[in-house]
Scaffold this motif. Structure first.
Motif, PDB file in Angstrom:
ATOM      1  N   ASP A   1       0.820  -1.206   0.000  1.00  0.00           N
ATOM      2  CA  ASP A   1       0.000   0.000   0.000  1.00  0.00           C
ATOM      3  C   ASP A   1       0.858   1.263   0.000  1.00  0.00           C
ATOM      4  OD1 ASP A   1      -3.240  -0.431   1.065  1.00  0.00           O
ATOM      5  OD2 ASP A   1      -1.909  -2.131   0.794  1.00  0.00           O
ATOM      6  N   ALA A   2       1.929   1.280  -0.722  1.00  0.00           N
ATOM      7  CA  ALA A   2       2.793   2.454  -0.794  1.00  0.00           C
ATOM      8  C   ALA A   2       2.425   3.345  -1.974  1.00  0.00           C
ATOM      9  CB  ALA A   2       4.249   2.029  -0.910  1.00  0.00           C
ATOM     10  N   GLY A   3       1.208   3.176  -2.515  1.00  0.00           N
ATOM     11  CA  GLY A   3       0.778   3.930  -3.691  1.00  0.00           C
ATOM     12  C   GLY A   3       0.043   5.202  -3.335  1.00  0.00           C
ATOM     13  N   ALA A   4      -0.877   5.592  -4.198  1.00  0.00           N
ATOM     14  CA  ALA A   4      -1.639   6.831  -4.052  1.00  0.00           C
ATOM     15  C   ALA A   4      -2.639   6.743  -2.902  1.00  0.00           C
ATOM     16  CB  ALA A   4      -2.386   7.135  -5.340  1.00  0.00           C
ATOM     17  N   ALA A   5      -2.901   7.873  -2.275  1.00  0.00           N
ATOM     18  CA  ALA A   5      -3.879   7.937  -1.182  1.00  0.00           C
ATOM     19  C   ALA A   5      -5.303   7.998  -1.724  1.00  0.00           C
ATOM     20  CB  ALA A   5      -3.601   9.149  -0.304  1.00  0.00           C
ATOM     21  N   ARG A   6      -5.486   8.608  -2.905  1.00  0.00           N
ATOM     22  CA  ARG A   6      -6.805   8.751  -3.510  1.00  0.00           C
ATOM     23  C   ARG A   6      -6.715   8.491  -5.011  1.00  0.00           C
ATOM     24  NH1 ARG A   6     -10.779  10.703  -0.786  1.00  0.00           N
ATOM     25  NH2 ARG A   6     -11.849  11.652  -2.494  1.00  0.00           N
ATOM     26  N   CYS A   7      -7.861   8.199  -5.610  1.00  0.00           N
ATOM     27  CA  CYS A   7      -7.930   7.927  -7.039  1.00  0.00           C
ATOM     28  C   CYS A   7      -9.154   8.631  -7.624  1.00  0.00           C
ATOM     29  CB  CYS A   7      -8.044   6.416  -7.255  1.00  0.00           C
ATOM     30  SG  CYS A   7      -8.290   5.946  -8.968  1.00  0.00           S
ATOM     31  N   VAL A   8      -9.023   9.204  -8.820  1.00  0.00           N
ATOM     32  CA  VAL A   8     -10.143   9.832  -9.510  1.00  0.00           C
ATOM     33  C   VAL A   8     -10.446   9.011 -10.765  1.00  0.00           C
ATOM     34  CG1 VAL A   8     -11.005  11.893 -10.655  1.00  0.00           C
ATOM     35  CG2 VAL A   8      -9.497  12.118  -8.684  1.00  0.00           C
ATOM     36  N   ILE A   9     -11.703   8.577 -10.898  1.00  0.00           N
ATOM     37  CA  ILE A   9     -12.133   7.791 -12.049  1.00  0.00           C
ATOM     38  C   ILE A   9     -13.061   8.654 -12.890  1.00  0.00           C
ATOM     39  CG2 ILE A   9     -13.367   5.716 -12.783  1.00  0.00           C
ATOM     40  CD1 ILE A   9     -12.572   4.477 -10.085  1.00  0.00           C
ATOM     41  N   ALA A  24     -14.946   1.069  -5.288  1.00  0.00           N
ATOM     42  CA  ALA A  24     -15.407   1.826  -4.119  1.00  0.00           C
ATOM     43  C   ALA A  24     -15.482   0.944  -2.877  1.00  0.00           C
ATOM     44  CB  ALA A  24     -16.768   2.451  -4.408  1.00  0.00           C
ATOM     45  N   GLN A  25     -15.890  -0.310  -3.050  1.00  0.00           N
ATOM     46  CA  GLN A  25     -15.970  -1.239  -1.917  1.00  0.00           C
ATOM     47  C   GLN A  25     -14.563  -1.632  -1.454  1.00  0.00           C
ATOM     48  OE1 GLN A  25     -18.068  -4.879  -2.744  1.00  0.00           O
ATOM     49  NE2 GLN A  25     -18.304  -5.348  -0.566  1.00  0.00           N
ATOM     50  N   ARG A  26     -13.664  -1.806  -2.394  1.00  0.00           N
ATOM     51  CA  ARG A  26     -12.302  -2.231  -2.055  1.00  0.00           C
ATOM     52  C   ARG A  26     -11.492  -1.113  -1.398  1.00  0.00           C
ATOM     53  NH1 ARG A  26      -8.117  -5.079  -6.280  1.00  0.00           N
ATOM     54  NH2 ARG A  26      -6.473  -5.424  -4.768  1.00  0.00           N
ATOM     55  N   TYR A  27     -11.750   0.151  -1.796  1.00  0.00           N
ATOM     56  CA  TYR A  27     -11.009   1.301  -1.272  1.00  0.00           C
ATOM     57  C   TYR A  27     -11.976   2.363  -0.755  1.00  0.00           C
ATOM     58  CZ  TYR A  27      -7.366  -0.921  -4.054  1.00  0.00           C
ATOM     59  OH  TYR A  27      -6.495  -1.820  -4.592  1.00  0.00           O
ATOM     60  N   PRO A  28     -12.706   2.092   0.318  1.00  0.00           N
ATOM     61  CA  PRO A  28     -13.709   3.054   0.811  1.00  0.00           C
ATOM     62  C   PRO A  28     -13.095   4.400   1.200  1.00  0.00           C
ATOM     63  CG  PRO A  28     -13.328   1.289   2.416  1.00  0.00           C
ATOM     64  CD  PRO A  28     -12.581   0.918   1.182  1.00  0.00           C
ATOM     65  N   GLY A  29     -13.753   5.474   0.757  1.00  0.00           N
ATOM     66  CA  GLY A  29     -13.317   6.821   1.082  1.00  0.00           C
ATOM     67  C   GLY A  29     -12.092   7.295   0.316  1.00  0.00           C
ATOM     68  N   ARG A  30     -11.615   6.498  -0.639  1.00  0.00           N
ATOM     69  CA  ARG A  30     -10.401   6.861  -1.361  1.00  0.00           C
ATOM     70  C   ARG A  30     -10.622   7.009  -2.859  1.00  0.00           C
ATOM     71  NH1 ARG A  30      -5.938   2.793   0.722  1.00  0.00           N
ATOM     72  NH2 ARG A  30      -4.664   4.093  -0.606  1.00  0.00           N
ATOM     73  N   VAL A  31     -11.883   6.903  -3.319  1.00  0.00           N
ATOM     74  CA  VAL A  31     -12.182   6.962  -4.745  1.00  0.00           C
ATOM     75  C   VAL A  31     -13.135   8.133  -5.011  1.00  0.00           C
ATOM     76  CG1 VAL A  31     -13.233   5.743  -6.682  1.00  0.00           C
ATOM     77  CG2 VAL A  31     -11.892   4.475  -4.998  1.00  0.00           C
ATOM     78  N   SER A  32     -12.810   8.951  -6.015  1.00  0.00           N
ATOM     79  CA  SER A  32     -13.678  10.048  -6.444  1.00  0.00           C
ATOM     80  C   SER A  32     -14.040   9.839  -7.903  1.00  0.00           C
ATOM     81  CB  SER A  32     -12.975  11.400  -6.302  1.00  0.00           C
ATOM     82  OG  SER A  32     -12.669  11.663  -4.960  1.00  0.00           O
ATOM     83  N   VAL A  33     -15.182  10.381  -8.307  1.00  0.00           N
ATOM     84  CA  VAL A  33     -15.590  10.331  -9.705  1.00  0.00           C
ATOM     85  C   VAL A  33     -15.490  11.745 -10.257  1.00  0.00           C
ATOM     86  CG1 VAL A  33     -17.474   9.861 -11.311  1.00  0.00           C
ATOM     87  CG2 VAL A  33     -17.102   8.361  -9.344  1.00  0.00           C
TER      88      VAL A  33
END
Length: 181
Positions: A1-9, A24-33
Motif C-alpha cells: 500500500d505504498a501507492g496513491a492515497a486517492r484515485c479519480v475515475i 469503491a468497496q475495495r477502497y472506501p473513502g479513497r475513490v472520487s468520480v
C-alpha cells in the motif's frame, strides 16, 4: 500500500457500474468520480440517492481571471435525484470567480428530499467588481423538492459583487421546508 492515497475515475465510472462498485468497496473513502463539462454545463441525473460530502464540489464556476474577449461568467449545474444531500463542508455551485463574472444557475430536483447540511451550500454568486467593465450580478439557485432542509450553517446563495444586482433563490416544496438557522 505504498501507492496513491486517492484515485479519480472518469468515464469508466459511467460506462461500467460494476467496476465502480468494486473499486469503491475495495477502497472506501479513497475513490472520487470526476466529471468534465462542456460549454460550462454540468448535468447529473441519478435514479437513487446522491451525496455530495467530505468537502466535495460540483461546479460550473467561471474563470478566476478576465478573458481576452468577454467576462468570465459562470455556467450551470443541474442535479436530478430521488434524494440529494450536500453536507460536510461541500458545495454545489456556479459562481462567477473572476472580476465582473456573473453568477450562473444551480437547479436541483430532489424528488423526495433535498438537504443542505452544516457548512455546505448551493451557490450562484457573482465575482468581485472591477470597473469599468461590468457588473458581477448574482445568479439563480432553484430547488424543487418533496421536502427541503437547510441546516443551521448551510446556505443557499445568489449574492452579487459590489455595486451589482443580487440574484434569485427559489425553493418549491410539496411538503415541508425547514430552515434551521
Amino acid at each position: 500500500d505504498a501507492g496513491a492515497a486517492r484515485c479519480v475515475i472518469g468515464t469508466k465510472a459511467l460506462e461500467d457500474r460494476a467496476f465502480l462498485a468494486n473499486v469503491a468497496q475495495r477502497y472506501p473513502g479513497r475513490v472520487s468520480v470526476g466529471i468534465d463539462a462542456k460549454g460550462g454545463q454540468v448535468a447529473l441525473v441519478v435514479k437513487n440517492a446522491t451525496l455530495v460530502t467530505g468537502g466535495s464540489t460540483v461546479s460550473a464556476d467561471g474563470a478566476p481571471r478576465q478573458r481576452a474577449l468577454g467576462q468570465p461568467n459562470a455556467g450551470s449545474v443541474e442535479i436530478q435525484a430521488d434524494t440529494l444531500t450536500v453536507n460536510a463542508a461541500s458545495r454545489v455551485g456556479a459562481d462567477g470567480q473572476g472580476p465582473n463574472g456573473k453568477g450562473g444557475t444551480v437547479k436541483v430536483v430532489g424528488v423526495t428530499s433535498t438537504t443542505v447540511g452544516a457548512d455546505s451550500q448551493l451557490s450562484a454568486v457573482g465575482g468581485p467588481a472591477k470597473r469599468p467593465f461590468g457588473a458581477p450580478d448574482g445568479g439563480t439557485v432553484k430547488v424543487y423538492a418533496g421536502t427541503m432542509t437547510v441546516a443551521e450553517t448551510g446556505a443557499l446563495l445568489a449574492s452579487s459583487g459590489p455595486r451589482s444586482d443580487g440574484g434569485q433563490v427559489a425553493v418549491f416544496t410539496v411538503n415541508d421546508l425547514a430552515l434551521n438557522g
